[in-house]
Motif scaffolding. Structure first.
Motif, PDB file in Angstrom:
ATOM      1  N   SER A 147       0.832  -1.204   0.000  1.00 34.56           N
ATOM      2  CA  SER A 147       0.000   0.000   0.000  1.00 34.56           C
ATOM      3  C   SER A 147       0.866   1.253   0.000  1.00 34.56           C
ATOM      4  O   SER A 147       0.607   2.211  -0.735  1.00 34.56           O
ATOM      5  CB  SER A 147      -0.914   0.020   1.231  1.00 34.56           C
ATOM      6  OG  SER A 147      -1.891  -0.982   1.147  1.00 34.56           O
ATOM      7  N   GLY A 148       1.888   1.243   0.849  1.00 38.38           N
ATOM      8  CA  GLY A 148       2.780   2.398   0.922  1.00 38.38           C
ATOM      9  C   GLY A 148       3.522   2.641  -0.372  1.00 38.38           C
ATOM     10  O   GLY A 148       3.693   3.791  -0.800  1.00 38.38           O
ATOM     11  N   ARG A 149       3.959   1.571  -1.022  1.00 36.15           N
ATOM     12  CA  ARG A 149       4.687   1.742  -2.280  1.00 36.15           C
ATOM     13  C   ARG A 149       3.778   2.261  -3.390  1.00 36.15           C
ATOM     14  O   ARG A 149       4.208   3.004  -4.262  1.00 36.15           O
ATOM     15  CB  ARG A 149       5.342   0.420  -2.680  1.00 36.15           C
ATOM     16  CG  ARG A 149       6.504   0.038  -1.767  1.00 36.15           C
ATOM     17  CD  ARG A 149       7.319  -1.105  -2.309  1.00 36.15           C
ATOM     18  NE  ARG A 149       7.922  -0.799  -3.605  1.00 36.15           N
ATOM     19  CZ  ARG A 149       8.662  -1.678  -4.297  1.00 36.15           C
ATOM     20  NH1 ARG A 149       8.874  -2.895  -3.801  1.00 36.15           N
ATOM     21  NH2 ARG A 149       9.173  -1.354  -5.454  1.00 36.15           N
ATOM     22  N   ILE A 150       2.515   1.881  -3.338  1.00 38.64           N
ATOM     23  CA  ILE A 150       1.552   2.411  -4.328  1.00 38.64           C
ATOM     24  C   ILE A 150       1.377   3.917  -4.134  1.00 38.64           C
ATOM     25  O   ILE A 150       1.342   4.686  -5.105  1.00 38.64           O
ATOM     26  CB  ILE A 150       0.209   1.673  -4.220  1.00 38.64           C
ATOM     27  CG1 ILE A 150       0.357   0.228  -4.709  1.00 38.64           C
ATOM     28  CG2 ILE A 150      -0.873   2.397  -5.035  1.00 38.64           C
ATOM     29  CD1 ILE A 150      -0.870  -0.645  -4.484  1.00 38.64           C
ATOM     30  N   LEU A 151       1.283   4.353  -2.885  1.00 39.86           N
ATOM     31  CA  LEU A 151       1.160   5.789  -2.629  1.00 39.86           C
ATOM     32  C   LEU A 151       2.420   6.532  -3.066  1.00 39.86           C
ATOM     33  O   LEU A 151       2.357   7.643  -3.600  1.00 39.86           O
ATOM     34  CB  LEU A 151       0.886   6.036  -1.150  1.00 39.86           C
ATOM     35  CG  LEU A 151      -0.462   5.537  -0.628  1.00 39.86           C
ATOM     36  CD1 LEU A 151      -0.603   5.827   0.860  1.00 39.86           C
ATOM     37  CD2 LEU A 151      -1.616   6.156  -1.400  1.00 39.86           C
ATOM     38  N   ASP A 152       3.584   5.915  -2.845  1.00 39.46           N
ATOM     39  CA  ASP A 152       4.832   6.520  -3.317  1.00 39.46           C
ATOM     40  C   ASP A 152       4.812   6.688  -4.840  1.00 39.46           C
ATOM     41  O   ASP A 152       5.304   7.683  -5.374  1.00 39.46           O
ATOM     42  CB  ASP A 152       6.030   5.649  -2.916  1.00 39.46           C
ATOM     43  CG  ASP A 152       6.347   5.754  -1.426  1.00 39.46           C
ATOM     44  OD1 ASP A 152       5.882   6.711  -0.790  1.00 39.46           O
ATOM     45  OD2 ASP A 152       7.049   4.868  -0.909  1.00 39.46           O
ATOM     46  N   LEU A 153       4.250   5.689  -5.523  1.00 38.46           N
ATOM     47  CA  LEU A 153       4.120   5.779  -6.979  1.00 38.46           C
ATOM     48  C   LEU A 153       3.283   6.986  -7.387  1.00 38.46           C
ATOM     49  O   LEU A 153       3.616   7.700  -8.337  1.00 38.46           O
ATOM     50  CB  LEU A 153       3.452   4.513  -7.529  1.00 38.46           C
ATOM     51  CG  LEU A 153       4.305   3.319  -7.904  1.00 38.46           C
ATOM     52  CD1 LEU A 153       3.401   2.194  -8.386  1.00 38.46           C
ATOM     53  CD2 LEU A 153       5.306   3.689  -8.973  1.00 38.46           C
TER      54      LEU A 153
END
Length: 480
Positions: free
Chosen positions: A393-399
Motif C-alpha cells: 500500500s505504501g509503495r503504491i502511494l509513493d508511486l
C-alpha cells in the motif's frame, strides 16, 4: 478510567442513560470504520439526537480534557472515525431528518446522519438530485461526506462534496454552535469541508441540488487488457468529451464482483469500462456515438436500454469494495491520484510490486480523473501478511507522488496515511496546516491523531510550537 466514568455520568444527564454506551461488548461494535485493519475500542459511545446535545457533549469533553471523535455511518476508508480508547465517540446516526427541500432555490437542508442516497430520494419528486455519489451512497451519511469531502463516480463532471455544500451548522471544539457559509472573507466553509472531523462537528448541512438531466446514456465496454481500456479513456478525454463518469475495473475486481452480485460482465475481460453521459438529449446522443467509436478496441459493447439495465451495469462497480471480501479474508482499500496520462505506467508498476511481494492487488478506479482505488488483498491469519500488505500500500502511494499525484483523492488521510504526509509535504507545509487546526482546536481534543504524523504545534496536548514558525518569521503569516 475514573475520569471516563465520571464523564459518562455527565453524558447520561445530557442525552439519557439509553443513549450512552459503556458495556465492553457493545463498545466493540464501534471499534473501526470501513477500514477494518485499524481497530480501537472507544472509552465511551454517545448517541445524541440534537445539535444542542452535541454542543453540551463537546463542552463536557473539553472541560474534562477528554478527546472525542465524531462518527456517522462508519463507512470511511481511512480510519478517520477510528475512536480513542481514552475518549468519547460521538455517533450522529440518529440525526437523520431531511429538514427542508427548497426546489425553487435548488437546495436542501439535512442533518448529518441522513444517508447520501436519501437526499436524492427526497429531491427527485421536484426534478432534482444530490450529485456526489460515493460507492457507499446507500449507507454513507452526509456528515461523513462533508468530513472527508467525498467524491464518487460522477465527480469527474460534477465535482466533490465541497462543490455541493452551501452552508454547515457546526459545533466548534469549545462547544459553540456556529454557521459557516459561502461569502466574503476567509473561506471557513471550504476549510471545514474535508477537514476529516478535526475542526469541529457538523450538525446541519445545506446542500446544493442539481437538476435531473434530460438524457442519460450508459455503456459497458469489455477489453482484453488494462492497457487498451486505459487508451480508450485517454482517447475519450482528448476528444473533448466530458462524461459524467468513466469507471474501470481489472480482472481481479471483476472476479470479486461476479462472486458477490453476479453482475454478468463480459467473460474473460482483462478490464471493463463503464462510461456514462448525461445532459441535453441531442448533445448526449452525438457524444455517445463518438464514445462508442473511441472504444473500438473493446471486444464487447453493451448499451443500457433503460434505468433497469443501467442499474445492472453499475451494480458490479458499486459493490466492488465489499465484493473483494468474497475472494480475500482481509484487504486494504487504498486511494491515490495520478495524472490520467500516466495510468499505463503506474498500473504496470503496481502489477510489478504485487508480484514482487506476492500480494494480490485488485484495481478499481475513477479512470476519468486518475483516482485509483487499489485493493490490497491478504489473510490476516497468516504471519506477516498484514505487514506485507501495508508495504505494498505504501509503495503504491509513493508511486502516486512520484508521478505527480496525491496520496488521497476522496477517502481522506485519517490514521491510515498520516505517516505518508511527509513524503508529499515539507515540514513547513505540515506546520502551516496545523496552525489552521490549532486556530479551531487549540486543546487538540477534536479527533486527535488523524492526518498529521506527529503533532507539531498544539498536537495531542495544549501548547504552541517552541520558536518562531518559518512563515511567521518571514512575515507571510500572523500567529494569534
Amino acid at each position: 478510567m475514573a475520569l471516563l466514568d465520571g464523564l459518562a455520568a455527565r453524558l447520561r444527564e445530557i442525552v439519557g442513560a439509553e443513549s450512552v454506551i459503556t458495556d465492553p461488548a457493545e463498545l466493540a461494535t464501534y471499534d473501526c470504520d470501513g477500514l477494518t485493519y485499524h481497530r480501537a475500542t472507544p472509552g465511551v459511545v454517545v448517541l445524541p439526537d440534537t445539535t444542542e446535545q452535541i454542543a453540551a457533549i463537546v463542552r463536557a469533553c473539553a472541560g474534562a480534557g477528554v478527546p472525542y471523535v465524531a462518527r456517522g455511518s462508519g463507512t470511511g476508508l481511512s480510519g478517520g472515525a477510528l475512536p480513542r480508547t481514552d475518549g468519547v465517540l460521538i455517533v450522529t446516526s440518529r440525526m437523520r431528518r431531511v429538514l427542508e427541500v427548497d426546489a425553487a432555490n435548488q437546495r436542501a437542508v439535512v442533518e448529518p446522519g441522513v444517508i447520501n442516497l436519501d437526499v436524492t430520494r427526497a429531491a427527485r419528486p421536484y426534478g432534482y438530485y444530490f450529485a456526489p455519489d460515493p460507492s457507499s451512497q446507500q449507507v454513507c451519511s452526509i456528515g461523513g461526506n462533508v468530513a472527508e469531502n467525498s467524491g464518487g463516480a460522477h465527480c469527474l463532471k460534477y465535482g466533490f462534496t465541497v462543490n455541493h455544500v452551501l452552508a454547515c451548522e457546526v459545533v466548534t471544539p469549545d462547544g459553540e454552535i456556529v454557521e459557516l457559509t459561502e461569502g466574503p472573507g476567509y473561506d471557513l466553509l471550504g476549510a471545514f469541508v474535508g477537514s476529516e472531523g478535526t475542526l469541529g462537528i457538523t450538525t446541519k448541512v445545506t446542500v446544493r441540488l442539481t437538476r435531473l438531466p434530460e438524457s442519460v446514456r450508459t455503456l459497458l465496454a469489455g477489453f482484453d487488457s488494462m492497457e487498451r481500456a486505459g487508451a480508450a479513456v485517454s482517447a475519450i478525454i482528448a476528444d473533448g468529451v466530458v462524461p459524467a463518469a468513466i469507471e474501470m475495473m481489472d480482472a481481479l475486481s471483476i472476479e470479486a464482483a461476479e462472486a458477490a452480485v453476479s453482475c454478468g460482465y463480459p467473460p474473460g475481460a482483462g478490464a471493463v469500462l463503464i462510461v456514462e453521459l448525461d445532459g441535453p438529449a441531442p448533445e448526449v446522443d452525438v457524444q455517445f456515438e463518438r464514445v462508442k467509436e473511441l472504444c473500438a478496441e473493446a471486444f464487447e459493447l453493451r448499451v443500457a436500454a433503460d434505468d433497469v439495465e443501467r442499474g445492472l451495469i453499475w451494480r458490479g462497480r458499486k459493490s466492488a469494495f465489499a465484493a473483494v471480501g468474497r475472494i480475500s479474508p482481509d484487504y486494504i482499500v487504498q486511494d491515490g491520484v495520478i495524472p490520467r496520462t500516466t495510468l499505463p505506467q503506474v498500473l504496470a508498476r503496481i502489477d510489478a510490486i504485487s508480484r514482487e511481494h506476492g500480494v494480490r492487488v485488485a484495481n478499481v478506479f475513477h479512470a476519468g480523473d486518475g483516482n485509483l482505488h487499489p485493493l490490497v488483498l491478504f489473510d490476516g491469519a497468516e504471519a506477516g501478511a498484514g505487514e506485507r500488505a501495508e508495504e505494498v500500500s505504501g509503495r503504491i502511494l509513493d508511486l502516486c507522488i512520484e508521478h505527480g499525484g496525491s496520496i488521497t483523492g476522496e477517502h481522506g488521510v485519517g490514521i491510515d496515511k498520516a505517516r505518508h504526509m511527509p513524503r508529499m509535504f515539507t515540514g513547513e507545509d505540515l506546520d502551516t496546516m496545523q496552525m489552521v487546526r490549532c486556530a479551531f482546536d487549540p486543546a487538540g481534543l477534536c479527533n486527535p491523531g488523524k492526518i498529521y504524523p506527529t503533532p507539531r504545534l498544539c498536537g495531542e496536548a495544549p501548547g504552541r510550537r517552541k520558536g518562531v514558525h518559518p512563515l511567521v518569521g518571514s512575515g507571510k503569516a500572523d500567529l494569534f
